[in-house]
Design a protein around this motif. Structure first.
Motif, PDB file in Angstrom:
ATOM      1  N   UNK A 199       0.802  -1.214   0.000  1.00 32.90           N
ATOM      2  CA  UNK A 199       0.000   0.000   0.000  1.00 32.90           C
ATOM      3  C   UNK A 199       0.843   1.276   0.000  1.00 32.90           C
ATOM      4  N   UNK A 200       2.115   1.176  -0.311  1.00 37.48           N
ATOM      5  CA  UNK A 200       2.968   2.361  -0.298  1.00 37.48           C
ATOM      6  C   UNK A 200       3.050   3.036  -1.669  1.00 37.48           C
ATOM      7  N   UNK A 201       2.535   2.435  -2.699  1.00 37.41           N
ATOM      8  CA  UNK A 201       2.560   3.031  -4.034  1.00 37.41           C
ATOM      9  C   UNK A 201       1.508   4.143  -4.134  1.00 37.41           C
ATOM     10  N   UNK A 202       1.851   5.242  -4.782  1.00 42.22           N
ATOM     11  CA  UNK A 202       0.965   6.391  -4.876  1.00 42.22           C
ATOM     12  C   UNK A 202      -0.361   6.034  -5.555  1.00 42.22           C
ATOM     13  N   UNK A 203      -0.325   5.292  -6.652  1.00 39.06           N
ATOM     14  CA  UNK A 203      -1.558   4.958  -7.376  1.00 39.06           C
ATOM     15  C   UNK A 203      -2.473   4.062  -6.543  1.00 39.06           C
ATOM     16  N   UNK A 204      -1.917   3.185  -5.749  1.00 43.19           N
ATOM     17  CA  UNK A 204      -2.737   2.352  -4.862  1.00 43.19           C
ATOM     18  C   UNK A 204      -3.442   3.237  -3.841  1.00 43.19           C
ATOM     19  N   UNK A 205      -2.722   4.230  -3.305  1.00 38.79           N
ATOM     20  CA  UNK A 205      -3.334   5.145  -2.343  1.00 38.79           C
ATOM     21  C   UNK A 205      -4.447   5.965  -2.996  1.00 38.79           C
TER      22      UNK A 205
END
Length: 119
Positions: free
Chosen positions: A69-75
């Motif tokens: 969950x650290x990827x920008x698009x996932x957030x």
């Protein structure tokens, strides 16, 4: 092995990939047909260490989940799902109150749902 030439000095490490394989083997004192003898292997292991990559410490399951969950698009996708859920939760009760006295026909062509309103 008696008629082998003595090992030659190996060239600089930045050009080893440009050299011929037999020339490189001769430079390291290796017979390409037979490889190293057991005593040569033991000597080189003592001199250079084992031919192994260093192991990495295993990571906990929790750190693996957090990394997902650290990827920008996932957030961004998570934020969009939360906003959509909140908006739907706020809109649905208003829609039900407004349309309590109306009749609906629910049709489902090809898996989708179409709502027809009769006034």
């Amino acid at each position: 092995m008696a008629n082998e030439s003595p090992p030659t000095k190996v060239q600089a490490p930045d050009v080893w990939h440009l050299r011929d394989a037999h020339e490189l083997a001769r430079g390291h004192g290796v017979d390409p047909a037979h490889g190293l003898h057991a005593d040569q292997v033991a000597q080189r292991v003592l001199q250079h260490g084992a031919n192994q990559l260093p192991g990495r410490a295993s990571r906990s399951v929790w750190s693996l989940v957090v990394d997902q969950f650290s990827d920008f698009m996932i957030l961004v996708l998570i934020a969009a799902a939360v906003i959509s859920g909140v908006a739907g939760a706020c809109y649905e009760p208003m829609r039900q109150r407004r349309h309590q006295n109306r009749r609906y026909f629910h049709l489902t062509p090809e898996g989708g749902s179409v709502v027809l309103e009769m006034v």
